[in-house]
Design a protein around this motif. Structure first.
Motif, PDB file in Angstrom:
ATOM      1  N   ASN A 188       0.969  -1.135  -0.190  1.00 32.20           N
ATOM      2  CA  ASN A 188       0.140   0.022   0.005  1.00 32.20           C
ATOM      3  C   ASN A 188       0.756   1.261  -0.036  1.00 32.20           C
ATOM      4  O   ASN A 188       0.479   2.286   0.056  1.00 32.20           O
ATOM      5  N   THR A 189       2.270   1.030  -0.281  1.00 34.49           N
ATOM      6  CA  THR A 189       3.131   2.174   0.024  1.00 34.49           C
ATOM      7  C   THR A 189       3.930   2.465  -1.510  1.00 34.49           C
ATOM      8  O   THR A 189       5.253   2.017  -1.560  1.00 34.49           O
ATOM      9  N   PRO A 190       3.300   2.959  -2.508  1.00 31.65           N
ATOM     10  CA  PRO A 190       3.851   3.150  -3.709  1.00 31.65           C
ATOM     11  C   PRO A 190       5.182   4.111  -3.340  1.00 31.65           C
ATOM     12  O   PRO A 190       4.790   5.206  -2.664  1.00 31.65           O
ATOM     13  N   VAL A 191       6.396   4.032  -4.124  1.00 32.65           N
ATOM     14  CA  VAL A 191       7.313   5.042  -3.832  1.00 32.65           C
ATOM     15  C   VAL A 191       8.114   5.444  -5.297  1.00 32.65           C
ATOM     16  O   VAL A 191       8.419   4.646  -5.993  1.00 32.65           O
ATOM     17  N   ASP A 192       8.276   6.616  -5.629  1.00 31.44           N
ATOM     18  CA  ASP A 192       9.067   7.048  -6.363  1.00 31.44           C
ATOM     19  C   ASP A 192      10.529   7.164  -6.255  1.00 31.44           C
ATOM     20  O   ASP A 192      10.988   7.768  -5.275  1.00 31.44           O
ATOM     21  N   ILE A 193      11.193   6.057  -6.737  1.00 25.96           N
ATOM     22  CA  ILE A 193      12.564   5.965  -6.459  1.00 25.96           C
ATOM     23  C   ILE A 193      13.435   5.749  -7.673  1.00 25.96           C
ATOM     24  O   ILE A 193      13.041   5.107  -8.802  1.00 25.96           O
ATOM     25  N   LEU A 194      14.496   5.881  -7.743  1.00 30.57           N
ATOM     26  CA  LEU A 194      15.757   5.554  -8.449  1.00 30.57           C
ATOM     27  C   LEU A 194      16.814   4.477  -7.756  1.00 30.57           C
ATOM     28  O   LEU A 194      17.369   5.233  -6.693  1.00 30.57           O
ATOM     29  N   ILE A 195      17.028   3.632  -8.283  1.00 32.17           N
ATOM     30  CA  ILE A 195      18.124   2.543  -7.832  1.00 32.17           C
ATOM     31  C   ILE A 195      19.104   2.444  -8.879  1.00 32.17           C
ATOM     32  O   ILE A 195      18.782   1.766  -9.840  1.00 32.17           O
ATOM     33  N   SER A 196      20.119   2.837  -8.786  1.00 33.68           N
ATOM     34  CA  SER A 196      21.087   2.722  -9.847  1.00 33.68           C
ATOM     35  C   SER A 196      22.371   2.557  -9.261  1.00 33.68           C
ATOM     36  O   SER A 196      22.941   2.828  -8.231  1.00 33.68           O
ATOM     37  N   LYS A 197      23.156   1.529 -10.238  1.00 38.02           N
ATOM     38  CA  LYS A 197      24.644   1.242 -10.200  1.00 38.02           C
ATOM     39  C   LYS A 197      24.769   0.831  -8.845  1.00 38.02           C
ATOM     40  O   LYS A 197      25.756   0.728  -8.257  1.00 38.02           O
ATOM     41  N   CYS A 198      23.789  -0.132  -8.170  1.00 35.03           N
ATOM     42  CA  CYS A 198      23.920  -0.893  -6.948  1.00 35.03           C
ATOM     43  C   CYS A 198      24.100  -2.335  -7.149  1.00 35.03           C
ATOM     44  O   CYS A 198      23.999  -2.743  -8.315  1.00 35.03           O
ATOM     45  N   GLU A 199      24.661  -2.984  -6.145  1.00 38.42           N
ATOM     46  CA  GLU A 199      24.821  -4.293  -6.114  1.00 38.42           C
ATOM     47  C   GLU A 199      24.261  -5.110  -5.016  1.00 38.42           C
ATOM     48  O   GLU A 199      24.196  -4.595  -3.888  1.00 38.42           O
ATOM     49  N   PHE A 200      23.433  -6.061  -5.438  1.00 31.32           N
ATOM     50  CA  PHE A 200      22.651  -6.831  -4.475  1.00 31.32           C
ATOM     51  C   PHE A 200      23.257  -8.455  -4.641  1.00 31.32           C
ATOM     52  O   PHE A 200      23.087  -9.102  -5.555  1.00 31.32           O
ATOM     53  N   ARG A 201      23.719  -8.779  -3.587  1.00 37.44           N
ATOM     54  CA  ARG A 201      23.989 -10.295  -3.262  1.00 37.44           C
ATOM     55  C   ARG A 201      23.676 -11.075  -2.525  1.00 37.44           C
ATOM     56  O   ARG A 201      23.761 -10.754  -1.208  1.00 37.44           O
ATOM     57  N   GLY A 202      23.129 -11.972  -2.560  1.00 35.28           N
ATOM     58  CA  GLY A 202      22.658 -13.197  -1.554  1.00 35.28           C
ATOM     59  C   GLY A 202      21.530 -12.758  -0.480  1.00 35.28           C
ATOM     60  O   GLY A 202      21.880 -13.071   0.832  1.00 35.28           O
ATOM     61  N   ASN A 203      20.712 -11.834  -0.725  1.00 36.36           N
ATOM     62  CA  ASN A 203      19.872 -11.120   0.106  1.00 36.36           C
ATOM     63  C   ASN A 203      18.750 -12.201   0.368  1.00 36.36           C
ATOM     64  O   ASN A 203      18.428 -12.885  -0.252  1.00 36.36           O
ATOM     65  N   THR A 204      17.893 -11.771   1.597  1.00 41.85           N
ATOM     66  CA  THR A 204      16.824 -12.371   2.142  1.00 41.85           C
ATOM     67  C   THR A 204      17.237 -13.786   2.559  1.00 41.85           C
ATOM     68  O   THR A 204      16.734 -14.816   1.916  1.00 41.85           O
TER      69      THR A 204
END
Length: 445
Positions: A188-204
Motif C-alpha cells: 500500500n506504499t508506492p514510492v517514486d525511487i531511482l535505484i542505480s549502479k547498486c549491487e545486491f548479492r544473496g539477500n533475504t
C-alpha cells in the motif's frame, strides 16, 4: 517507616526520570555523537571514535544528526534512533553497527514525518536498517554498504519505505547477506525511487518469498532500477527484481523502468505484477533456476496483470538458462517484445524446464495477444518454443517454408573479436537469416 516509604518513592521517581528518552528541541541544532555523549539521557558512551548507544532517542524536526569521519556507532539492545534530518556523510567512511550482544536485536533508524533530508554516504551499515516513514522529506543513499540486516527495524527491507514519497535515490550501494530484501516498500506504499549502479548479492537469507528488490508503484509513483547487479544466493523462494501494483492503484503518470541490469542465480529474474506501464530494456538475465517447482516461477521475465490495464515493452534483453523465458501467467497485459515497426532484439537461449528438458522461450497463458517480432530465438523453428497467442514474426501471406529463418548467429566484443558464444560485457550480435538478410544488435551480458 513513613520516611522509608517516602525515600523509596523519591528514588523510584528519579529512576523513572532518567529513563525518559531524550528528544531534541527542534531549534536548529546539529548534534554530533560527541555532543550526545554529553547528554546523560541519550545513553551515548564515548571511547575514542567509537560511540555505544544504550537507549533510544529522537532528533526532532529542525535539528540534524551528524556522523563524522571514521566514527563507529554501536547500537545496543532494541535501540532505535528516530530522526527528522540527518547528515550521515563522512568524508571517507564511518560504520553503523550493533554491539556484539545486540546483533540480533538492535533496531536502527526511523525517519520521522517532517520535511527534512536524510543523506547517507560512505557508510558501512551492519545488522540494523532504516525505515522511512516521512511525508514531504527526502532520502538518499550513495556509496554505502548494507549487510547482515537483522530485520528488527523492518521485516521488509534494509531500506524500507512505510509511506509514499517522491524523489528517493539509492545509488552506488552494496547490499549483501541481509535477512530481508535490500530495498522495499509495502503493497500500500508506492514510492517514486531511482535505484542505480547498486549491487545486491544473496539477500533475504531467511529464504522468504520476497525478492532482493521489492517495490510498489502506482498513483504517480514510478520506479527505476538501472545498471544494477542482482546475484542470488541460490535460495528457492527469493527472486531478483519485482515491482508490483497489487491494490489496483492508478497507473496514470506512473512508469516503471528496469534497464541494463545483470540478474542471475535467483528464483526468478524480473517480475511485474499488477497494472503498470513498464519498460524492461537491455538486461542480462541468466541462470535464474532455483525455483523447485517450475509451475511456480523461474521466469527470466514475468508479467501478470489481471485487470489488463498495463503495458510492458521488452527490448534488447539477453535471457539464457532460466526455467522460462518470458511468461504471462494470466490476465491480459499488453506485452510488446517486438513489433513490425520496432523489433524486440531480445535473445532467447536455452530457457526451459522438465524431464525431458523442453524449451519455453515465450509462454502466454493470458487472454491478450502478445507480440515478439524481431528477436533471436537461437532456433530454426521458433514456433516450437512459443506457447499461446504470440505473434512472433511479420505475417506476409507467403508460405511458412519461404519465411526467413535464422541461419547463423555471431558475437563480437568491442574489440571486434568474434566468438560463437557471447562475451561478458558488451556484445554486438550479428544474426544472418536464410534469405540473406542480417541484423546487428547490441546486447550486454
Amino acid at each position: 517507616m513513613k520516611k522509608l516509604i517516602t525515600l523509596t518513592c523519591v528514588f523510584a521517581m528519579a529512576v523513572a526520570a532518567q529513563a525518559v528518552p531524550f528528544v531534541s528541541q527542534g531549534n536548529g541544532t546539529t548534534y554530533t555523537f560527541t555532543d550526545l555523549a554529553a547528554i546523560e539521557s541519550c545513553g551515548v558512551k564515548i571511547n575514542g571514535n567509537t560511540f555505544t548507544v544504550d537507549s533510544s532517542f529522537t532528533i526532532s524536526a529542525g535539528d540534524v544528526l551528524k556522523i563524522n569521519n571514521n566514527e563507529v556507532i554501536m547500537l545496543g539492545d532494541k535501540v532505535q534512533i528516530s530522526i527528522d534530518a540527518a547528515d550521515f556523510c563522512p568524508a571517507d567512511t564511518a560504520t553503523i553497527t550493533a554491539t556484539e550482544a545486540a546483533q540480533g536485536t538492535a533496531k536502527g533508524f526511523k525517519v520521522l514525518g517532517g520535511k527534512g533530508v536524510v543523506a547517507l554516504k560512505n557508510l558501512r551499515v551492519e545488522y540494523v536498517g532504516f525505515t522511512m516513514g516521512f511525508e514531504g522529506g527526502h532520502f538518499e543513499a550513495d556509496n554505502c554498504t548494507f549487510t547482515l540486516h537483522n530485520t528488527k527495524s523492518a521485516s521488509g527491507g534494509v531500506l524500507n519505505f512505510s509511506k509514499s514519497e517522491k524523489g528517493m535515490k539509492v545509488t552506488n550501494c552494496t547490499f549483501v547477506d541481509n535477512k530481508s530484501s535490500g530495498v522495499a516498500s509495502g503493497s500500500n506504499t508506492p514510492v517514486d525511487i531511482l535505484i542505480s549502479k547498486c549491487e545486491f548479492r544473496g539477500n533475504t537469507t531467511e529464504n522468504r518469498n520476497r525478492p532482493q528488490i521489492n517495490m510498489t508503484c502506482g498513483n504517480g509513483y514510478g520506479v527505476t532500477v538501472e545498471d544494477c547487479v542482482v546475484i542470488g544466493g541460490h535460495y528457492t523462494l527469493v527472486g531478483g527484481i519485482a515491482v508490483s501494483n497489487l491494490l489496483g492503484m492508478s497507473i496514470e503518470n506512473t512508469k516503471v523502468v528496469i534497464k541494463n541490469n545483470i540478474v542471475r542465480e535467483n528464483r526468478y529474474g524480473i517480475n511485474i505484477t499488477g497494472s503498470a506501464h513498464a519498460e524492461i530494456i537491455g538486461n542480462t538475465i541468466v541462470d535464474n533456476i532455483y525455483e523447485t517447482n517450475p509451475q511456480n516461477g523461474g521466469s527470466a521475465i514475468s508479467v501478470y496483470d489481471a485487470a489488463g490495464k498495463g503495458t510492458c515493452k521488452i527490448r534488447d534483453n539477453y535471457m539464457e538458462n532460466n526455467l522460462w523465458g518470458i511468461t504471462i501467467p494470466s490476465g491480459a497485459p499488453a506485452v510488446d517484445a517486438g513489433n513490425e515497426d520496432e523489433p524486440g532484439n531480445n535473445v532467447f537461449k536455452n530457457n526451459g524446464n522438465g524431464d525431458p528438458f523442453k524449451r519455453y522461450e515465450f509462454f502466454n497463458n493470458g487472454t491478450a495477444t502478445a507480440y515478439a517480432i524481431g528477436n533471436d530465438w537461437n532456433s530454426e523453428n521458433p514456433e516450437d518454443l512459443i506457447n499461446g497467442d504470440v505473434i512472433w514474426r511479420v505475417e506476409t501471406g507467403i508460405a511458412d517454408v519461404d519465411a526467413a529463418q535464422v541461419a547463423s548467429v555471431r558475437y563480437f566484443n568491442i574489440n571486434g573479436v568474434e566468438a560463437a558464444q557471447p562475451f561478458d560485457g558488451v556484445n554486438i550480435v550479428v544474426t544472418r537469416f536464410n534469405d540473406g538478410t542480417t541484423t546487428a544488435t547490441k546486447v550486454i551480458k
